[in-house]
Design an enzyme around this catalytic site. Structure first.
Site, PDB file in Angstrom:
ATOM      1  N   LYS A  11     -10.554 -18.159   3.389  1.00  0.00           N
ATOM      2  CA  LYS A  11     -11.611 -18.177   4.196  1.00  0.00           C
ATOM      3  C   LYS A  11     -12.473 -19.498   3.436  1.00  0.00           C
ATOM      4  O   LYS A  11     -12.435 -19.611   2.181  1.00  0.00           O
ATOM      5  CB  LYS A  11     -12.340 -17.109   4.795  1.00  0.00           C
ATOM      6  CG  LYS A  11     -11.425 -16.398   5.652  1.00  0.00           C
ATOM      7  CD  LYS A  11     -12.281 -15.047   6.232  1.00  0.00           C
ATOM      8  CE  LYS A  11     -11.293 -14.320   6.890  1.00  0.00           C
ATOM      9  NZ  LYS A  11     -11.966 -13.137   7.533  1.00  0.00           N
ATOM     10  N   PHE A  59     -19.945 -10.624  17.571  1.00  0.00           N
ATOM     11  CA  PHE A  59     -20.130 -11.391  16.338  1.00  0.00           C
ATOM     12  C   PHE A  59     -18.990 -12.825  16.504  1.00  0.00           C
ATOM     13  O   PHE A  59     -19.008 -13.580  15.561  1.00  0.00           O
ATOM     14  CB  PHE A  59     -19.550 -10.517  15.001  1.00  0.00           C
ATOM     15  CG  PHE A  59     -17.936 -10.211  15.239  1.00  0.00           C
ATOM     16  CD1 PHE A  59     -16.979 -10.690  15.175  1.00  0.00           C
ATOM     17  CD2 PHE A  59     -17.953  -8.560  15.637  1.00  0.00           C
ATOM     18  CE1 PHE A  59     -15.601 -10.138  15.289  1.00  0.00           C
ATOM     19  CE2 PHE A  59     -16.877  -8.080  16.030  1.00  0.00           C
ATOM     20  CZ  PHE A  59     -15.599  -8.689  15.711  1.00  0.00           C
ATOM     21  N   ARG A  87      -1.704  -6.737   3.284  1.00  0.00           N
ATOM     22  CA  ARG A  87      -2.704  -6.033   3.748  1.00  0.00           C
ATOM     23  C   ARG A  87      -3.167  -5.118   2.777  1.00  0.00           C
ATOM     24  O   ARG A  87      -4.497  -4.831   2.511  1.00  0.00           O
ATOM     25  CB  ARG A  87      -2.603  -5.246   5.020  1.00  0.00           C
ATOM     26  CG  ARG A  87      -2.500  -6.217   6.405  1.00  0.00           C
ATOM     27  CD  ARG A  87      -2.269  -5.650   7.642  1.00  0.00           C
ATOM     28  NE  ARG A  87      -3.712  -5.233   7.990  1.00  0.00           N
ATOM     29  CZ  ARG A  87      -4.621  -5.826   8.562  1.00  0.00           C
ATOM     30  NH1 ARG A  87      -4.467  -7.013   8.679  1.00  0.00           N
ATOM     31  NH2 ARG A  87      -5.795  -5.373   8.823  1.00  0.00           N
ATOM     32  N   THR A  93     -11.535  -4.377   4.766  1.00  0.00           N
ATOM     33  CA  THR A  93     -12.451  -5.528   5.071  1.00  0.00           C
ATOM     34  C   THR A  93     -13.982  -5.541   4.351  1.00  0.00           C
ATOM     35  O   THR A  93     -14.383  -6.644   4.219  1.00  0.00           O
ATOM     36  CB  THR A  93     -12.948  -5.328   6.695  1.00  0.00           C
ATOM     37  OG1 THR A  93     -11.511  -5.581   7.207  1.00  0.00           O
ATOM     38  CG2 THR A  93     -13.577  -6.483   7.308  1.00  0.00           C
ATOM     39  N   ARG A 104     -10.419  -8.545  -1.864  1.00  0.00           N
ATOM     40  CA  ARG A 104     -11.598  -8.341  -1.445  1.00  0.00           C
ATOM     41  C   ARG A 104     -12.651  -7.589  -2.462  1.00  0.00           C
ATOM     42  O   ARG A 104     -13.777  -7.881  -2.330  1.00  0.00           O
ATOM     43  CB  ARG A 104     -11.685  -7.653   0.017  1.00  0.00           C
ATOM     44  CG  ARG A 104     -11.232  -8.401   1.235  1.00  0.00           C
ATOM     45  CD  ARG A 104     -10.934  -7.978   2.443  1.00  0.00           C
ATOM     46  NE  ARG A 104     -10.489  -8.809   3.553  1.00  0.00           N
ATOM     47  CZ  ARG A 104      -9.911  -8.594   4.458  1.00  0.00           C
ATOM     48  NH1 ARG A 104      -9.624  -7.458   4.780  1.00  0.00           N
ATOM     49  NH2 ARG A 104      -9.433  -9.682   5.604  1.00  0.00           N
ATOM     50  N   ASN A 114     -15.464 -12.372   3.701  1.00  0.00           N
ATOM     51  CA  ASN A 114     -14.470 -11.421   2.856  1.00  0.00           C
ATOM     52  C   ASN A 114     -13.178 -12.311   2.436  1.00  0.00           C
ATOM     53  O   ASN A 114     -12.211 -11.512   2.181  1.00  0.00           O
ATOM     54  CB  ASN A 114     -14.208 -10.202   3.860  1.00  0.00           C
ATOM     55  CG  ASN A 114     -13.412 -10.649   5.124  1.00  0.00           C
ATOM     56  OD1 ASN A 114     -12.891 -11.688   5.185  1.00  0.00           O
ATOM     57  ND2 ASN A 114     -13.233  -9.818   6.052  1.00  0.00           N
ATOM     58  N   HIS A 117      -7.788 -13.466   5.367  1.00  0.00           N
ATOM     59  CA  HIS A 117      -7.273 -12.754   6.477  1.00  0.00           C
ATOM     60  C   HIS A 117      -5.805 -12.733   6.416  1.00  0.00           C
ATOM     61  O   HIS A 117      -5.126 -13.572   5.684  1.00  0.00           O
ATOM     62  CB  HIS A 117      -7.553 -14.118   7.713  1.00  0.00           C
ATOM     63  CG  HIS A 117      -6.569 -13.535   8.863  1.00  0.00           C
ATOM     64  ND1 HIS A 117      -6.954 -12.495   9.862  1.00  0.00           N
ATOM     65  CD2 HIS A 117      -5.358 -13.979   9.210  1.00  0.00           C
ATOM     66  CE1 HIS A 117      -6.222 -12.427  10.731  1.00  0.00           C
ATOM     67  NE2 HIS A 117      -5.252 -13.334  10.532  1.00  0.00           N
TER      68      HIS A 117
END
Length: 140
Positions: A11, A59, A87, A93, A104, A114, A117
């Site tokens: 991100k 959000f 994951r 998260t 993270r 964070n 994805h």
């Protein structure tokens, strides 16, 4: 366990801090191969389509704004049980609840920023991959 493909986004908070290489190292250390990767600036339309599942959530607008605020790196990862494995590597998260050594825990700034994805199921992985990659762009 079968070899799978999953979709990943590094991100804007990760690209702005130039930590994509560090994140890729964690991905590869976990035994996942990066079989497709490109750096893009996601359009508003792409972000709205990608996160359409959250459209009614409070959000949503903030998420779309964040995902279009700077470049992202979209990736296809491949490996044994790739979806669950990635994951696990990403971590929770909420970075304060993420396990030590996860992406993270090491790199996320907040729940909203964070860093990464990852797809949550084979069906969503296929849809997400197709949104950003043509078949001939994935080289395993």
């Amino acid at each position: 366990m079968a070899v799978q493909r999953t979709f990943s986004i590094l991100k804007p908070d990760a690209t702005e801090r130039n930590i994509t290489g560090a994140i890729n190292a964690l991905i590869e250390k976990a035994g996942l191969r990066i079989v497709a990767q490109k750096r893009i600036h996601m359009t508003r339309g792409q972000a709205e389509t990608f996160y359409a599942v959250h459209k009614e959530r409070p959000f949503f607008g903030e998420l779309v704004d964040f995902m279009t605020s700077g470049p992202v790196v979209v990736q296809v990862l491949e490996g044994e049980g790739a979806i669950a494995k990635y994951r696990d590597v990403m971590g929770a998260t909420d970075p304060s609840k993420a396990a030590d050594g996860t992406i993270r825990k090491l790199h996320a700034k907040s729940i909203g920023e964070n860093s990464v994805h990852g797809s949550d199921a084979p069906e969503t992985a296929a849809i997400e991959i197709a949104q950003f990659f043509a078949g001939n762009e994935i080289v395993g």
